[in-house]
Every structure is written in structure tokens, then in C-alpha cells.
Design an enzyme around this catalytic site. Structure first.
Site, short mmCIF file in Angstrom:
data_model
loop_
_atom_site.label_atom_id
_atom_site.label_comp_id
_atom_site.label_asym_id
_atom_site.label_seq_id
_atom_site.Cartn_x
_atom_site.Cartn_y
_atom_site.Cartn_z
N ASP A 1 0.87 -1.18 0.00
CA ASP A 1 0.00 0.00 0.00
C ASP A 1 0.90 1.23 0.00
O ASP A 1 1.76 1.38 0.88
CB ASP A 1 -0.90 0.00 1.26
N LEU B 1 0.10 4.17 0.63
CA LEU B 1 -0.44 5.12 1.64
C LEU B 1 -0.94 6.42 1.01
O LEU B 1 -1.11 7.42 1.70
CB LEU B 1 0.60 5.39 2.73
N SER C 1 -17.31 -4.11 -7.92
CA SER C 1 -18.33 -3.27 -7.30
C SER C 1 -19.69 -3.45 -7.98
O SER C 1 -19.74 -3.71 -9.18
CB SER C 1 -17.91 -1.79 -7.43
N TYR D 1 -15.00 5.59 -12.70
CA TYR D 1 -14.65 4.63 -11.63
C TYR D 1 -15.32 3.29 -11.93
O TYR D 1 -14.65 2.25 -11.97
CB TYR D 1 -15.09 5.15 -10.27
N LYS E 1 -13.87 -0.70 -13.14
CA LYS E 1 -14.22 -2.00 -12.54
C LYS E 1 -14.72 -2.96 -13.64
O LYS E 1 -14.39 -4.14 -13.66
CB LYS E 1 -15.27 -1.85 -11.45
N GLY F 1 -25.72 10.94 -11.13
CA GLY F 1 -25.02 9.64 -11.18
C GLY F 1 -25.60 8.61 -10.25
O GLY F 1 -25.21 7.44 -10.29
C1 WQD Z 1 -25.77 5.98 -0.92
C2 WQD Z 1 -27.10 6.73 -0.97
C3 WQD Z 1 -26.99 8.86 -2.07
C4 WQD Z 1 -24.55 10.98 0.84
C5 WQD Z 1 -20.81 4.33 -3.73
C6 WQD Z 1 -20.04 4.08 -4.96
C7 WQD Z 1 -20.02 2.60 -5.23
C8 WQD Z 1 -19.50 1.90 -4.01
C9 WQD Z 1 -20.35 2.20 -2.80
C10 WQD Z 1 -17.15 1.47 -4.12
C11 WQD Z 1 -27.33 7.41 -2.33
C12 WQD Z 1 -27.37 9.01 -0.60
C13 WQD Z 1 -25.25 9.99 0.17
C14 WQD Z 1 -25.25 12.07 1.42
C15 WQD Z 1 -27.33 11.12 0.65
N1 WQD Z 1 -18.16 2.28 -3.78
N2 WQD Z 1 -26.61 10.06 0.08
N3 WQD Z 1 -26.62 12.09 1.30
O1 WQD Z 1 -23.29 6.12 -4.32
O2 WQD Z 1 -24.56 4.05 -3.53
O3 WQD Z 1 -22.13 3.92 -3.95
O4 WQD Z 1 -20.31 3.62 -2.63
O5 WQD Z 1 -17.22 0.37 -4.57
O6 WQD Z 1 -19.18 2.39 -6.33
O7 WQD Z 1 -20.68 4.73 -6.01
O8 WQD Z 1 -22.96 5.21 -1.99
O9 WQD Z 1 -23.00 6.18 0.26
O10 WQD Z 1 -22.43 7.68 -1.72
O11 WQD Z 1 -24.78 6.88 -1.41
O12 WQD Z 1 -28.55 11.17 0.55
O13 WQD Z 1 -24.67 13.03 2.04
O14 WQD Z 1 -27.06 7.77 -0.01
O15 WQD Z 1 -27.76 9.74 -2.87
O16 WQD Z 1 -28.71 7.32 -2.62
P1 WQD Z 1 -23.33 4.88 -3.52
P2 WQD Z 1 -23.22 6.55 -1.17
#
Ligand code: WQD
Length: 346
Positions: free
Chosen positions: A32, A34, A126, A151, A155, A298
Site C-alpha cells: 500500500d 499510503l 463493485s 470509476y 471495474k 449519477g
Molecule cells: C448511498 C445513498 C446517495 C450521501 C458508492 C459508490 C459505489 C461503491 C459504494 C465502491 C445514495 C445518498 C449519500 C449524502 C445522501 N463504492 N446520500 N446524502 O453512491 O450508492 O455507492 O459507494 O465500490 O461504487 O458509487 O454510496 O454512500 O455515496 O450513497 O442522501 O450526504 O445515499 O444519494 O442514494 P453509492 P453513497
């Protein structure tokens, strides 16, 4: 003891996986640089495992430095490859940085694995490879939709690279593990997710609850879901970690039916943002200061796993429920605060 190389071992999922591997009798080394991982994670793993863990501070995009680690460790039996950048918005802003970092490092580690005769390889993938899945719960056989971000595309491409390598190397086995939403922390609260400015929901919640953030937004309340907020499959990081141990054991024991197999790592339960917030408030006793905001670009509306294949083939079961995910995440955030206060006092 069989020696396993974990790349990205000083990161969130890599660190928790090292703990589970050691619990199951493996010897582990980490690579890693870091740049995203931390020595705090490494020291935390050592405290839990009660033994030193060797981390090679190497950038996997440097082939020579990567090869040097293999030359020093000819007894590596398997590799779990976590090391990659994983911020969706950052990948949209800097696509070339993501393609070169995530793919050059993968090609180098695969090249070293082949040159040194390592036969077992686990690739950190993912659920974002599914994009907006047409059918739910999503199965591993679902067609991959257009990636929502560079991203996610790294994957998709990474999986294809791994699969192509197994086609021409009959003694090389790869498990592609598609994580849904990893959350929570080790029950000891000695290790957990370390992000100064998180974008993921659960660290945003715990930082808001502890007062690091004044408030948070729920991104969207007008989705076609049971309460208008997005649905995700949240899964405890220790359950994700154990699936990696099981996937390695599955290959080492020769149980894999194909040289390249794909597994969904989710609980199989869809949970809305508001349901998760309610679970957090119930478990922590903290009232959360949030307001309903607009949708985030997204975001997929709804995604959750069909996890039967991992349960049946790997003998894997999730052990942590939503309340335990919230409890461990909250206790970890409180631990971070206590440590910051201890540092201020010294
Ligand atoms: C979850 C939900 C947001 C923040 C990401 C990556 C994915 C994987 C997992 C690596 C969504 C909502 C979020 C906030 C909110 N990562 N939200 N307020 O986008 O599902 O996935 O993490 O592998 O590749 O894209 O995770 O935790 O960002 O969002 O309402 O302040 O929470 O809109 O619906 P996500 P997330």
C-alpha cells in the site's frame, strides 16, 4: 501458514480483510503506497491481530518496485487486489488519472502473479458495474449497463482483464467480488473507515451526528421508491472481509467450477436512505440534522443483491444486521473523536 498478499491493505476494506484472514490462519503481507490508505489502519490491524504486519510502501503502477516484493516473497499463495482509487465524483473530474491508476496497477499485479506462479487472485469489484440494473434483486448474470462513472468503468474493464488472463492460463483462478455498499467498522472500534471529507452516506451521517458537520442532505425525495429516497444494499465491512477469506479458501481447496467466477456481496435487502437514517437515530439515540435536498447526479434509483450464489458456492453468510452496522459505525466515529481529544491534551 499460507501467505496472502493484500494490495491496498492499509485501506478500509483491505484492512478489515487482513483481520479476517489472520483470524482464519493465513499469514498476510500488504502492499500500500499510503496515498489513500493510512498507517493508522496498519497499526490498528496489528493491535487487533496482536502481531506485526509487513506493509511494502509501493506504488503498484511501478512494475519494478512491484516485482521486487514478489522476488522477496516467493511463497505468496494468493493475492487479494484492493488497491485502486474509488471516488465516483473524483473519477468524473479526472478520468485519465483513474484509468491509469486503476488499470496500470491491475495489469502490473497480474503480470507479477503470472511471472511468480501465484495461482489464486481475488479482484475487488463493485455493484456499480451493473449501472441501473433492469431487474432486482440483481444477479451476477445480469447484463452490465453503461457505467455511470469512469470509476465504475475501471471495474468493468478490470473484470474483463482478469477474465482474459484466466482464458490463456489454465492454472490461474480469479474470483470477481462485486461489493454493494460496505459500511460499519470492526466491533472493537480500533479500525474503521477513515475519510476527512466523506461522500458516502454512513460516514456523512456519523460526522453530522458527532458535530463535525452542521447538517447533511438527503439527495432526493421524489424517487419512485417506498419513501421517495434511494434504495441500496448496505453490508457490514466484516461480512465483506469474510467473503474474501471464503473466496480464497474456495480456490485453494479447488472447489471453483470455472477459472473465473463472479459473486455479489450484499445482504439481499434493499434499504432506503430515510430508513437507514431512522436506524441510526434509533441505535445511537442521536437526532440527526438533515434536510431533503435535490437528487445527486449519477445516483442509481435502486440496487440490491441476489446473494444466493455466494451463499451456496462459498458457504458465506452475512452476520451483521443494519442496527449493528449503525452501532459499529457510530462507536468508531466516537473513537476518532476521543483520539483527537487525547492528541489535543498531550
Ligand atoms: C448511498 C445513498 C446517495 C450521501 C458508492 C459508490 C459505489 C461503491 C459504494 C465502491 C445514495 C445518498 C449519500 C449524502 C445522501 N463504492 N446520500 N446524502 O453512491 O450508492 O455507492 O459507494 O465500490 O461504487 O458509487 O454510496 O454512500 O455515496 O450513497 O442522501 O450526504 O445515499 O444519494 O442514494 P453509492 P453513497
Amino acid at each position: 501458514m499460507k501467505k496472502i498478499l493484500v494490495t491496498g491493505g492499509c485501506g478500509y476494506i483491505g484492512g478489515h480483510t487482513i483481520v479476517d484472514l489472520i483470524d482464519h490462519g493465513f499469514e498476510v503481507i500488504s502492499m500500500d503506497d499510503l496515498s489513500r490508505g493510512s498507517l493508522r489502519m496498519l497499526h490498528g490491524i496489528e493491535k487487533i491481530a496482536k502481531r506485526p504486519i509487513k506493509n511494502y510502501r509501493v506504488n503498484l503502477c511501478d512494475l519494478e518496485d512491484t516485482q521486487a516484493v514478489f522476488n522477496e516473497n516467493p511463497d505468496i499463495v494468493g493475492i487479494i487486489h484492493f488497491a485502486a482509487y474509488k471516488s465516483v465524483p473524483e473519477s468524473v473530474e479526472q478520468p485519465l488519472r483513474y484509468y491509469s491508476n486503476n488499470l496500470d496497477s491491475l495489469v502490473n499485479i497480474l503480470r507479477c502473479a503470472r511471472e511468480s506462479g501465484v495461482k489464486h487472485f481475488v479482484f475487488s469489484s463493485s455493484c456499480s458495474v451493473y449501472g441501473n440494473a433492469k431487474e432486482l434483486p440483481v444477479e451476477e448474470s445480469a447484463p452490465l449497463q453503461e457505467a455511470e462513472s469512469p470509476y465504475a468503468r475501471t471495474k468493468q474493464i478490470g473484470e474483463a482483464i482478469c477474465r482474459d488472463v484466466t482464458k490463456v492460463n489454465r492454472d490461474f483462478n480469479v474470483m470477481l467480488l462485486r461489493y454493494f455498499n460496505p459500511v460499519g467498522a470492526h466491533p472493537s472500534a480500533i479500525i474503521g473507515e477513515l475519510q476527512e471529507k466523506p461522500e458516502n452516506l454512513v460516514p456523512v451521517i456519523t460526522q453530522t451526528a458527532i458535530g463535525k458537520r452542521a447538517e447533511m442532505n438527503v439527495f432526493g425525495s421524489d424517487y419512485p421508491t417506498r419513501d421517495g429516497s434511494c434504495v441500496r444494499d448496505y453490508i457490514h465491512v466484516m461480512d465483506i472481509a469474510n467473503a474474501h477469506t471464503k473466496a480464497l479458501q474456495y480456490m485453494i481447496e479447488g472447489k471453483n467450477e470455472e477459472r473465473c467466477e463472479v459473486f455479489n456481496l450484499g445482504t439481499g435487502e434493499g434499504v432506503t436512505v430515510l430508513e437507514l437514517i431512522n436506524a441510526f437515530e434509533k441505535v445511537s439515540g442521536q437526532k440527526l440534522n438533515y434536510k431533503m435536498g435535490g437528487r445527486r447526479a449519477g445516483d442509481v434509483v435502486e440496487v440490491y443483491a441476489n446473494n444466493n450464489k455466494a451463499k451456496e458456492r462459498l458457504g458465506w453468510e452475512t452476520k451483521f444486521d443494519l442496527d449493528q452496522m449503525m452501532d459499529t459505525a457510530w462507536r468508531w466515529e466516537q473513537e476518532i473523536k476521543k483520539e483527537a481529544e487525547r492528541i489535543q491534551l498531550n
